[in-house]
Design an enzyme around this catalytic site. Structure first.
Site, PDB file in Angstrom:
ATOM      1  N   LYS A  45      33.032  38.907 -24.277  1.00  0.00           N
ATOM      2  CA  LYS A  45      31.730  38.255 -24.468  1.00  0.00           C
ATOM      3  C   LYS A  45      31.684  37.247 -25.623  1.00  0.00           C
ATOM      4  O   LYS A  45      30.622  36.882 -26.109  1.00  0.00           O
ATOM      5  CB  LYS A  45      30.585  39.274 -24.630  1.00  0.00           C
ATOM      6  CG  LYS A  45      30.587  40.408 -23.643  1.00  0.00           C
ATOM      7  CD  LYS A  45      30.896  40.001 -22.224  1.00  0.00           C
ATOM      8  CE  LYS A  45      29.833  39.127 -21.593  1.00  0.00           C
ATOM      9  NZ  LYS A  45      30.337  38.563 -20.314  1.00  0.00           N
ATOM     10  N   GLY A  47      32.770  34.131 -25.379  1.00  0.00           N
ATOM     11  CA  GLY A  47      32.780  32.749 -24.882  1.00  0.00           C
ATOM     12  C   GLY A  47      34.097  32.415 -24.203  1.00  0.00           C
ATOM     13  O   GLY A  47      34.567  31.277 -24.240  1.00  0.00           O
ATOM     14  N   HIS A  95      41.852  40.095 -23.199  1.00  0.00           N
ATOM     15  CA  HIS A  95      41.078  40.736 -24.266  1.00  0.00           C
ATOM     16  C   HIS A  95      41.949  41.771 -24.997  1.00  0.00           C
ATOM     17  O   HIS A  95      41.441  42.550 -25.806  1.00  0.00           O
ATOM     18  CB  HIS A  95      39.863  41.466 -23.684  1.00  0.00           C
ATOM     19  CG  HIS A  95      38.885  40.577 -22.970  1.00  0.00           C
ATOM     20  ND1 HIS A  95      38.403  39.413 -23.510  1.00  0.00           N
ATOM     21  CD2 HIS A  95      38.273  40.705 -21.758  1.00  0.00           C
ATOM     22  CE1 HIS A  95      37.548  38.857 -22.662  1.00  0.00           C
ATOM     23  NE2 HIS A  95      37.457  39.616 -21.600  1.00  0.00           N
ATOM     24  N   GLU A 227      24.813  24.650 -18.973  1.00  0.00           N
ATOM     25  CA  GLU A 227      24.179  24.346 -17.680  1.00  0.00           C
ATOM     26  C   GLU A 227      25.220  23.829 -16.676  1.00  0.00           C
ATOM     27  O   GLU A 227      25.273  24.266 -15.527  1.00  0.00           O
ATOM     28  CB  GLU A 227      23.064  23.295 -17.838  1.00  0.00           C
ATOM     29  CG  GLU A 227      21.848  23.772 -18.604  1.00  0.00           C
ATOM     30  CD  GLU A 227      22.071  23.865 -20.126  1.00  0.00           C
ATOM     31  OE1 GLU A 227      23.050  23.255 -20.630  1.00  0.00           O
ATOM     32  OE2 GLU A 227      21.295  24.572 -20.803  1.00  0.00           O
ATOM     33  N   LYS A 255      22.565  33.588 -21.040  1.00  0.00           N
ATOM     34  CA  LYS A 255      21.687  32.740 -21.847  1.00  0.00           C
ATOM     35  C   LYS A 255      22.474  31.658 -22.586  1.00  0.00           C
ATOM     36  O   LYS A 255      21.974  30.571 -22.816  1.00  0.00           O
ATOM     37  CB  LYS A 255      20.945  33.585 -22.883  1.00  0.00           C
ATOM     38  CG  LYS A 255      19.802  34.397 -22.328  1.00  0.00           C
ATOM     39  CD  LYS A 255      18.959  34.936 -23.466  1.00  0.00           C
ATOM     40  CE  LYS A 255      17.663  35.533 -22.979  1.00  0.00           C
ATOM     41  NZ  LYS A 255      16.892  36.106 -24.106  1.00  0.00           N
ATOM     42  N   GLY A 256      23.649  32.021 -23.056  1.00  0.00           N
ATOM     43  CA  GLY A 256      24.491  31.063 -23.769  1.00  0.00           C
ATOM     44  C   GLY A 256      23.881  30.591 -25.080  1.00  0.00           C
ATOM     45  O   GLY A 256      23.998  29.423 -25.439  1.00  0.00           O
TER      46      GLY A 256
HETATM   47  P1  A3P Z   1      25.338  35.617 -23.231  1.00  0.00           P
HETATM   48  O1  A3P Z   1      25.463  36.881 -22.443  1.00  0.00           O
HETATM   49  O2  A3P Z   1      24.882  35.842 -24.644  1.00  0.00           O
HETATM   50  O3  A3P Z   1      24.519  34.584 -22.544  1.00  0.00           O
HETATM   51  P2  A3P Z   1      32.676  35.698 -21.896  1.00  0.00           P
HETATM   52  O4  A3P Z   1      33.017  34.468 -21.131  1.00  0.00           O
HETATM   53  O5  A3P Z   1      33.644  35.993 -23.003  1.00  0.00           O
HETATM   54  O6  A3P Z   1      32.442  36.852 -20.976  1.00  0.00           O
HETATM   55  O7  A3P Z   1      31.327  35.404 -22.680  1.00  0.00           O
HETATM   56  C1  A3P Z   1      30.123  35.275 -21.974  1.00  0.00           C
HETATM   57  C2  A3P Z   1      29.082  34.745 -22.917  1.00  0.00           C
HETATM   58  O8  A3P Z   1      29.345  33.353 -23.173  1.00  0.00           O
HETATM   59  C3  A3P Z   1      27.697  34.809 -22.297  1.00  0.00           C
HETATM   60  O9  A3P Z   1      26.808  34.993 -23.382  1.00  0.00           O
HETATM   61  C4  A3P Z   1      27.581  33.425 -21.679  1.00  0.00           C
HETATM   62  O10 A3P Z   1      26.270  33.029 -21.393  1.00  0.00           O
HETATM   63  C5  A3P Z   1      28.201  32.586 -22.781  1.00  0.00           C
HETATM   64  N1  A3P Z   1      28.643  31.264 -22.297  1.00  0.00           N
HETATM   65  C6  A3P Z   1      29.365  30.986 -21.203  1.00  0.00           C
HETATM   66  N2  A3P Z   1      29.541  29.661 -21.080  1.00  0.00           N
HETATM   67  C7  A3P Z   1      28.896  29.090 -22.113  1.00  0.00           C
HETATM   68  C8  A3P Z   1      28.692  27.741 -22.510  1.00  0.00           C
HETATM   69  N3  A3P Z   1      29.184  26.723 -21.819  1.00  0.00           N
HETATM   70  N4  A3P Z   1      27.973  27.519 -23.632  1.00  0.00           N
HETATM   71  C9  A3P Z   1      27.465  28.546 -24.342  1.00  0.00           C
HETATM   72  N5  A3P Z   1      27.622  29.845 -24.003  1.00  0.00           N
HETATM   73  C10 A3P Z   1      28.316  30.117 -22.894  1.00  0.00           C
END
Ligand code: A3P
Length: 294
Positions: A45, A47, A95, A227, A255-256
């Site tokens: 999680k 990013g 991971h 987006e 949510k990002g």
């Molecule tokens: P949230 O659950 O807080 O929205 P991973 O890819 O390691 O599983 O991480 C997922 C997290 O990264 C999610 O966070 C996701 O929304 C966020 N994420 C994915 N793409 C993103 C982007 N382009 N910009 C910002 N956040 C992003």
């Protein structure tokens, strides 16, 4: 099985993992590694999807989405044969802790990008994924985690979640240069990517010895905005390596944002977390940013 978890969890070297992962780990250490492999290493999680796509674009030299989801290149999910089929240079995502990685990675001196995120936001994002996604090994139709946020919070701070404690993860990856004679890792912060993605794309490209024109950094950052990447992954990409989420769930692109933890943590939980965090920052001051205030 721990209360709330519908998948079998086990321990390997004291770290909690899914049973399916502990089984695969027996062969991961001896996996073949190519000199031009790039490893993207993260605590869940942080990013990972975002950075994986950015690295793919840097390597391709243009803002073009990879055909598949990042799980197509996941070290602990794909078989050795599956990963062998990937064209070079492979952008392998994991991971796992450094002690569970393929041993040849260290001698071949592959490139490693490590992404870190505010651990409070990781906790919330992890809870949302586990309680909205069906994992390998879950009884049919059941989410991976069925407990409450409060219970998950306790598991998270105790490190009793798959891949263990986030503090342990950051510490182990932070110690790699000391363990492997100056091995160089590119450290990236999720929050920095949010603030100035172009600068982080440039930093990664330079680390990979693949500098690109400034306009391409901008195009990559734009194509990988929350987006745009959400639409590309959910609507355009081949879905072969995408795992199912509950109907109507947020999916990987939830949510990002930075600081969503404030909508979940109680004051008491936040204070408890901060105390733990302070101890970790004291032990390893150069590995942590003063996140929890953000
Ligand atoms: P949230 O659950 O807080 O929205 P991973 O890819 O390691 O599983 O991480 C997922 C997290 O990264 C999610 O966070 C996701 O929304 C966020 N994420 C994915 N793409 C993103 C982007 N382009 N910009 C910002 N956040 C992003």
């Amino acid at each position: 099985m721990q209360t709330g978890w519908t998948i079998p969890l086990g321990k390997i070297d004291g770290v909690v993992e899914r049973k399916t992962v502990t089984e695969k780990l027996k062969t991961v250490k001896s996996r073949p590694v190519r000199e031009d492999d790039v490893f993207l290493c993260t605590y869940p999680k942080s990013g990972t999807h975002w950075t994986w796509e950015i690295i793919n674009m840097i390597v391709a030299g243009k803002a073009e989405y990879a055909k598949h989801w990042k799980n197509s290149a996941a070290l602990e999910y794909r078989s050795e044969e599956g990963l062998e089929e990937l064209a070079s240079p492979r952008i392998i995502q994991t991971h796992l802790l450094p002690g569970h990685m393929p041993e040849l990675l260290w001698t071949r001196r592959c490139k490693v990008v490590y992404v870190q995120r505010n651990p409070k936001d990781c906790a919330v994002s992890y809870f949302c994924q586990m309680s909205q996604q069906v994992f390998e090994g879950s009884p049919s139709e059941q989410m991976t985690y069925t407990g409450s946020w409060d219970e998950f919070f306790r598991f998270f701070i105790a490190g009793s979640v798959p891949y263990g404690s986030i503090f342990h993860h950051v510490e182990k990856w932070g110690n790699v240069p000391a363990m492997h004679k100056g091995f160089e890792i590119c450290h990236v912060q999720y929050e920095d990517m949010k603030q100035d993605c172009v600068a982080q794309v440039r930093k990664i490209a330079e680390y990979l010895d693949r500098p690109l024109p400034e306009s391409t950094y901008q195009e990559i950052a734009d194509a990988c905005s929350f987006e745009n990447l959400k639409i590309a992954c959910e609507k355009t990409k081949d879905q072969t390596f995408h795992k199912p989420w509950r109907d109507g769930a947020s999916g990987y692109f939830r949510k990002g944002q930075t600081g969503d933890w404030k909508n979940w943590f109680t004051v008491a939980q936040s204070e408890e977390f901060d105390r733990l965090y302070e101890l970790e920052m004291k032990k390893y001051p150069n590995l942590w940013m003063p996140f929890p205030e953000n």
